[in-house]
Enzyme design. Structure first.
Site, short mmCIF file in Angstrom:
data_model
loop_
_atom_site.label_atom_id
_atom_site.label_comp_id
_atom_site.label_asym_id
_atom_site.label_seq_id
_atom_site.Cartn_x
_atom_site.Cartn_y
_atom_site.Cartn_z
CG ASP A 19 35.51 41.08 38.70
OD1 ASP A 19 36.32 40.99 38.07
OD2 ASP A 19 35.33 40.99 40.07
CG ASP A 21 39.29 36.88 40.51
OD1 ASP A 21 39.34 35.76 39.97
OD2 ASP A 21 40.56 37.60 40.27
#
Length: 252
Positions: A19, A21
């Site tokens: 991922d 963020d």
């Protein structure tokens, strides 16, 4: 980016899914798209303040799906009518001016540990793919899967191709990538900070939650998943685990 296929010698690559963020970088990359759009005159001061407030809130309390969906929809609207070449130029600028200095060195180091092991490292993110591709390329990663924006006659329309790459959609995209490359999911790795990425984490045989939000921490504890805090001792342990436990693969 096109996914590399299985090796000529028949070996199947191992993929580490990251991922972006609050996992690879501090905060949410989409907010910096808003700042870049303001500098180029695509949006006004009110829009910029809204992006700044949301960024501060995201860092303080973590990801909120409703707020992020609203903000991403607003960001998509900013791109309507803008030429694709301009947005690509903006993505490079955003990386240099905002994203690079907000990257977690520990997470980037862990991604490179996977590359050194011969793994493919893919970003899987709701961030627009035109921005995610720049992050992956600038960091020397294998590639990125992001939210796809519709382009017509060289300009963005403000609409999506498919939905936001979030939750189950993100897990489905990761599964499809693993199928295309012939990567056994039980050997793959997944890293995220958010409860919304539980489907992605459950997909991989090796899950690591990074500075998790409260709900993900509760879920990870119950499942016995590895938890990584972004400090020296925790990242050192995570990198040793990759060296010790990860199967050899290829990043070619």
């Amino acid at each position: 980016m096109n996914a590399p296929t299985a090796n000529d010698d028949g070996t199947r690559p191992v993929i580490a899914f990251f991922d972006v963020d609050n996992t690879l970088m501090r905060g949410a990359s989409i907010y910096h798209v808003g700042g870049g759009a303001y500098r180029r005159g695509y949006v006004g001061v009110r829009d910029l303040l809204r992006f700044a407030w949301q960024q501060a809130r995201f860092i303080r309390v973590g990801e909120n799906l409703h707020h992020l969906e609203r903000l991403r929809e607003r960001a998509l609207g900013l791109a309507a009518g803008v030429r694709e070449a301009e947005v690509l130029e903006l993505a490079e600028e955003i990386f240099d001016r905002q994203i690079e200095r907000r990257l977690w060195p520990e997470s980037v180091g862990l991604a490179r540990e996977h590359l050194a092991k011969g793994h493919q490292v893919w970003l899987v993110t709701a961030t627009p793919s035109i921005v995610a591709d720049v992050i992956a390329r600038r960091l020397g990663l294998t590639g990125a899967i992001g939210t796809r924006l519709e382009v017509s006659e060289g300009c963005f329309t403000g609409r999506l191709v498919g939905g936001f790459l979030h939750g189950e959609h993100k897990a489905r995209a990761a599964r499809e990538l693993a199928e295309r490359t012939g990567s056994p999911l039980e050997d793959c790795w997944a890293y995220s900070d958010s409860r919304n990425d539980i489907p992605l984490l459950e997909l991989a045989g090796n899950r690591v939650v990074v500075n998790p939000d409260t709900e993900l921490m509760r879920h990870a504890t119950g499942k016995g998943w590895s938890v990584m805090r972004l400090n020296k001792s925790s990242i050192r342990a995570a990198r040793k685990r990759v060296r010790r436990e990860a199967k050899q693969g290829t990043n070619a």
